[in-house]
Motif scaffolding. Sequence first.
Motif, PDB file in Angstrom:
ATOM      1  N   PHE A 234       0.828  -1.217   0.000  1.00  0.00           N
ATOM      2  CA  PHE A 234       0.000   0.000   0.000  1.00  0.00           C
ATOM      3  C   PHE A 234       0.859   1.264   0.000  1.00  0.00           C
ATOM      4  N   LEU A 235       2.047   1.179   0.574  1.00  0.00           N
ATOM      5  CA  LEU A 235       2.962   2.323   0.581  1.00  0.00           C
ATOM      6  C   LEU A 235       3.860   2.332  -0.644  1.00  0.00           C
ATOM      7  N   ALA A 236       4.377   1.159  -1.043  1.00  0.00           N
ATOM      8  CA  ALA A 236       5.362   1.092  -2.127  1.00  0.00           C
ATOM      9  C   ALA A 236       4.753   1.401  -3.487  1.00  0.00           C
ATOM     10  N   VAL A 237       3.555   0.892  -3.751  1.00  0.00           N
ATOM     11  CA  VAL A 237       2.949   1.074  -5.075  1.00  0.00           C
ATOM     12  C   VAL A 237       2.667   2.555  -5.374  1.00  0.00           C
ATOM     13  N   PRO A 238       2.023   3.319  -4.467  1.00  0.00           N
ATOM     14  CA  PRO A 238       1.873   4.758  -4.743  1.00  0.00           C
ATOM     15  C   PRO A 238       3.206   5.483  -4.882  1.00  0.00           C
ATOM     16  N   MET A 239       4.212   5.065  -4.114  1.00  0.00           N
ATOM     17  CA  MET A 239       5.527   5.692  -4.242  1.00  0.00           C
ATOM     18  C   MET A 239       6.110   5.447  -5.629  1.00  0.00           C
ATOM     19  N   LEU A 240       5.920   4.235  -6.166  1.00  0.00           N
ATOM     20  CA  LEU A 240       6.414   3.935  -7.508  1.00  0.00           C
ATOM     21  C   LEU A 240       5.692   4.772  -8.557  1.00  0.00           C
ATOM     22  N   VAL A 241       4.377   4.892  -8.410  1.00  0.00           N
ATOM     23  CA  VAL A 241       3.603   5.690  -9.374  1.00  0.00           C
ATOM     24  C   VAL A 241       4.062   7.145  -9.347  1.00  0.00           C
ATOM     25  N   LEU A 242       4.230   7.692  -8.143  1.00  0.00           N
ATOM     26  CA  LEU A 242       4.675   9.080  -8.022  1.00  0.00           C
ATOM     27  C   LEU A 242       6.086   9.257  -8.576  1.00  0.00           C
ATOM     28  N   TYR A 243       6.936   8.249  -8.381  1.00  0.00           N
ATOM     29  CA  TYR A 243       8.297   8.353  -8.909  1.00  0.00           C
ATOM     30  C   TYR A 243       8.289   8.350 -10.436  1.00  0.00           C
ATOM     31  N   PHE A 244       7.489   7.477 -11.048  1.00  0.00           N
ATOM     32  CA  PHE A 244       7.421   7.430 -12.508  1.00  0.00           C
ATOM     33  C   PHE A 244       6.887   8.756 -13.066  1.00  0.00           C
TER      34      PHE A 244
END
Length: 274
Positions: A234-244
């Motif tokens: 739940f934390l890692a996936v939004p972080m990946l989206v924001l990073y991309f």
Amino acid sequence: MAIRRDAAAAKKAPGGSMPLVDHLRELRKRLTRAVLAIAVGTIVGFVFYGPILDFLTQPYVDMRPLLQSEGIDTELVITGVGGAFQFQLKISLVFGLLASSPFWLWQMWAFILPAMHRHEKRWAFFLAGTGAPLFVGGAALAYAVLPKAMEILIGFVPDGFGSLVTGAEYFDFIIKMLLVFGVAAEIPLVVIMLNRLGIVSAQQLAQSRPWIIVGIFVFAAVATPTTDPLTMLFLAVPMLVLYFISELVARLTDRKRAKAVQSEPSDDEASPLD
């Protein structure tokens, strides 16, 4: 008269230069206003303690029937003679800090901004205007994840045992989750600022992408107060989206910067007289 003119000129000098005494007076004024704002917010939090407590305990209330259906009885308690008062005071103080944050943050900016140049002020307003919504969005995601995270953690209680969660432990858990998710949501802002300053290019970000992805998952696993993989996702996936998204913005910024450099005449090229 001459002394007054010199003092006025020093206050209006470019770059916000002024005597040290005036700086200290300005700092005292800003700090006094910030402390008063926090005090007022704390009093408001103390008065509206009931609705605030209901909001904070709602994830626990939503999670409790799910555990009871699995045979696990859990209860939220407050221990100690003065525990209830300390708990109310702690919640009121945190509420006062958050509720008054727009005002005391502005007092900080108002003290720093006069010493900044025009382009630095633009970036300061950009940081303030984008950083706050990103943090609030991350904290809102954490609030939505809280019931599932607590269900998984308390679900490890063995058969025949109950679960007593103290108010202080529960409040600390919520604050940690909100802070971790809120800070993690600032990733695109940090990446974009580093790219705008010329420290990191879009090409470097693309080359380092595998290591960044691994680092995001490691951060999510270490930073979350829970130990379950679901909360980590739940934390890692939004972080990946924001990073991309931030990598895409950096690529567009580099293209715009390259076109601007190409349009400028070289040093040995004659410029048109007209």
